[in-house]
Write an enzyme that holds these catalytic residues in place. Structure first.
Site, PDB file in Angstrom:
ATOM      1  N   GLY A  96       0.741  -0.562   3.038  1.00  0.00           N
ATOM      2  CA  GLY A  96       0.406  -1.588   4.002  1.00  0.00           C
ATOM      3  C   GLY A  96       1.643  -2.408   4.300  1.00  0.00           C
ATOM      4  N   VAL A 155       1.008   3.806   3.187  1.00  0.00           N
ATOM      5  CA  VAL A 155       0.902   3.757   1.722  1.00  0.00           C
ATOM      6  C   VAL A 155       0.717   2.330   1.228  1.00  0.00           C
ATOM      7  CG1 VAL A 155       2.029   4.254  -0.471  1.00  0.00           C
ATOM      8  CG2 VAL A 155       2.231   5.867   1.420  1.00  0.00           C
ATOM      9  N   LYS A 198      -2.751   8.012  -0.720  1.00  0.00           N
ATOM     10  CA  LYS A 198      -1.468   7.316  -0.826  1.00  0.00           C
ATOM     11  C   LYS A 198      -0.558   7.973  -1.859  1.00  0.00           C
ATOM     12  CE  LYS A 198      -3.628   2.993   0.611  1.00  0.00           C
ATOM     13  NZ  LYS A 198      -4.111   1.654   0.180  1.00  0.00           N
TER      14      LYS A 198
END
EC number: 1.1.1.3
Length: 433
Positions: free
Chosen positions: A138, A136, A209
């Site tokens: 990083g 989601v 995400k």
């Protein structure tokens, strides 16, 4: 659980997977010290063409393999890291790892957004773990705070700038007056946008995400196809000029919040007042604003993408999984998706709107537009009218509305588009969160 070491295998040698392998190899001593027991990179599954990559030559001899069976049957392999992206074969590889009782770690937003229920079920059946922090935000910690740190809260809303490519493009359009195509080419030249940027600019990446965040926080199954999606490609420099004049910035937001037995889940451009936190997040930075009933508003901000930032989250998941294995803990996931909450239809959303249209520069036009909007229960907050073409006697009108139902606005736009005195509906953007 007494083991000589915890063994890790990585699938892939691309941007993220390659960086993860490099970190696991070069920082083996440091990471082992963090854990208090040895952690070893045991195997890296690559494609034949990956064998000639410069990074391949930096990894220990015998670590690389092109054979899937060789990879999964490596003695001492406890954790499987998948970072190849895409739905397939990633889903099959993750499933195989879970069925073999191995803990799996992934940065793959698409496969988690589409297949979380199946993967969670496999993890529980085989008493092992599934970790996906990097899928989601990083490098921005989100999944762990959602599952642990904020678990006592009822989440009242999540508002996220969750794609660095689009945020960079929108920032350049706002600050430099660039048109969309020029800003996109600039992002591509700097490596912030792919050669084919459609997943980013059309909002698909943000949808994946958001599906993960909504599923975790509201404990229900939110499918990507249930989320309303609208990208940034129809925004123009004129929209940014008017936004600035009216005191707003334009951001691509992923929004989810609960209400009346349903949840909102939508991705689209939004006019945000300039003094709001998210309106100030520029460039390739991402930010997620979470509103909890106990903690209040919490802002997570940082670099959401890039090999180094993403590898930070992946390796953190590896360390957490290794700790679980060392302690003999099989499954510590807090991820239930049993609540029967549906996604509210976009037509039922209530918000304010910015409308920009080109009209005939003649008496009575504004009154005609106001009547159409009024007939659809849409109240006008303010109007800006400027002449744009004296030769053709047209003017540009910008209307800001009070909160209105999406379905009514869409109906009104169709009716306005059919009027002789309305030459073009140039754009409409939702306002506020």
């Amino acid at each position: 659980m007494e083991k000589e070491y915890i063994g890790v295998g990585v699938i892939g040698l691309g941007v993220v997977a390659g960086q993860v392998s490099k970190v696991l190899h070069e920082r083996e001593e440091f990471l082992s010290a963090q854990l208090g027991f040895p952690l070893k990179l045991k195997k890296v599954k690559v494609l034949p063409q990956d064998m000639s990559r410069p990074l391949a030559k930096l990894l220990p001899e015998g670590v690389l393999t092109t054979d899937e069976d060789d990879f999964f049957n490596t003695p001492g392999l406890d954790i499987v890291v998948e970072a190849i992206g895409g739905e397939y074969p990633a889903f099959n590889l993750l499933s195989r790892g879970l069925k073999m009782g191995k803990c799996v770690v992934t940065s793959n937003k698409e496969v988690i957004a589409k297949h979380a229920p199946e993967l969670v079920k496999l993890a529980r059946e085989n008493n092992t773990g599934l970790r996906c922090e990097a899928s989601v935000g990083g490098g921005i910690p989100l999944i762990s705070p959602f599952q642990y740190d904020l678990a006592a809260n009822h989440i009242n809303g999540i508002y996220a700038i969750i794609n660095g490519t689009t945020n960079y493009i929108l920032t350049r359009m706002a600050k430099e007056g660039l048109d969309f195509e020029t800003a996109l080419k600039q992002a591509q030249s700097l490596g912030y946008a792919e050669a084919n940027p459609s997943n980013d600019i059309e909002g698909t990446d943000a949808v994946y995400k958001l599906a993960i965040m909504a599923s975790i926080n509201f404990q229900c199954k939110v499918k990507p196809e249930d989320i309303y999606r609208e990208g940034i490609s129809r925004l123009t420099s004129r929209d940014f000029c008017y936004a600035d004049e009216l005191g707003f910035n334009i951001k691509l937001l992923a929004i989810t919040k609960p209400g009346n037995g349903q949840i909102e889940a939508r991705v689209h451009p939004v006019f945000l007042p300039k003094d709001e936190w998210l309106a100030k997040v520029d460039g390739v930075f991402n930010a997620v604003l979470v509103e909890g009933d106990l903690v209040g508003p919490v802002l997570f901000q940082g670099q959401g993408a890039g090999a180094s930032a993403t590898s930070s989250a992946v390796v953190a998941d590896v360390l957490a999984a290794a700790q679980d294995i060392h302690l003999g803990v099989g499954n510590r996931m807090r991820w239930n998706m049993d609540k029967p909450l549906g996604v509210k239809p976009m037509s039922d959303i209530l918000t304010r709107y910015y409308l920009r249209m080109t009209v005939t520069d003649s008496p009575g036009v504004l009154a005609l537009i106001a009547r159409v909007l009024g007939d659809h229960n849409i109240s006008i907050s303010s109007v800006i009218q400027k002449e744009t073409d004296e030769e053709n006697l047209t003017a540009e009108i910008v209307i800001m509305t009070h909160p209105a139902k999406e379905a009514f606005v869409q109906q009104a736009l169709v009716e306005l588009g059919g009027l002789d005195k309305v030459k073009d509906i140039n754009n409409f953007v939702r306002v506020g969160i």
